[in-house]
Scaffold this motif. Structure first.
Motif, short mmCIF file in Angstrom:
data_model
loop_
_atom_site.label_atom_id
_atom_site.label_comp_id
_atom_site.label_asym_id
_atom_site.label_seq_id
_atom_site.Cartn_x
_atom_site.Cartn_y
_atom_site.Cartn_z
N THR A 149 26.65 37.77 52.36
CA THR A 149 26.91 37.84 53.79
C THR A 149 26.42 36.54 54.43
O THR A 149 25.64 35.81 53.83
N TRP A 150 26.90 36.26 55.63
CA TRP A 150 26.43 35.10 56.38
C TRP A 150 25.25 35.52 57.25
O TRP A 150 25.29 36.56 57.90
N ILE A 151 24.22 34.70 57.28
CA ILE A 151 23.10 34.85 58.20
C ILE A 151 23.26 33.73 59.24
O ILE A 151 23.23 32.55 58.88
N GLN A 152 23.44 34.10 60.49
CA GLN A 152 23.64 33.12 61.55
C GLN A 152 22.29 32.51 61.96
O GLN A 152 21.25 33.17 61.84
N PRO A 153 22.29 31.26 62.45
CA PRO A 153 21.04 30.69 62.96
C PRO A 153 20.41 31.61 63.99
O PRO A 153 21.11 32.16 64.84
#
Length: 181
Positions: A171-175
């Motif tokens: 999954t992507w972890i956003q800033p």
């Protein structure tokens, strides 16, 4: 090696927090979608001339590394040196760092790193936020790695072969978001 004591003339650099590292990277970072309960995340960072190019999320359990997820962003055009993410290098590095030396001994680990057996190449399907992507893979000595180029970023994931299913679901972890999904 020498140390300069902290002071007004020579302040000691602070180690960036996870949040500061994510803000500096200024892009989403790939992470395991469903790490096992009890796993901890160790964040690593790599850069060129002070520019952060790579973030590693190493998942560990009881002092044993389990899965590595690396996200690489390109260096600015004017940089002469560019980040290089080769599947075989990540696989070799993972084997060297993740292998249990108590089972094989430190000399066997060093010999395997200096004279690696050829890796078996293949393909797999990696899920990133539910979207499937075909990826190149390499397998050797009970370890596995895959690389995905998406846009101008590169994601590499590596783990022992028995954790391949977990490692293929990212999954992507956003800033600004916590590192745990």
């Amino acid at each position: 090696m020498f140390r300069i004591p902290p002071g007004a003339d020579h302040p000691r650099r602070a180690i960036p927090t996870h949040e500061e590292t994510q803000r500096e990277f200024a892009r989403p970072v790939a992470a395991l979608a469903s790490p096992e309960p009890g796993w901890t995340i160790l964040l690593g960072r790599e850069g060129i001339d002070g520019y952060l190019t790579d973030i590693d999320l190493d998942y560990a359990h009881q002092r044993t590394y389990r899965v590595r997820v690396r996200t690489t962003r390109p260096a600015p055009e004017h940089f002469r040196v560019k980040p290089l993410t080769r599947l075989e290098d990540v696989l070799n590095n993972t084997i060297s760092n993740f292998r249990n030396e108590n089972e094989s001994g430190p000399l066997a680990s060093a010999a395997a790193h200096l004279n690696p057996a050829p890796a078996t190449t293949g393909e797999a399907v990696l899920r990133l936020d539910g979207q499937e992507h075909g990826v190149r893979t390499a397998t050797r000595d009970g370890f596995w790695a895959a690389v995905l180029e998406i846009g101008d970023q590169t994601i590499v994931v590596a783990a022992p072969e028995d954790l391949k299913a977990i490692a293929l679901d990212l999954t992507w972890i956003q800033p600004g978001q916590p590192l745990q999904p």
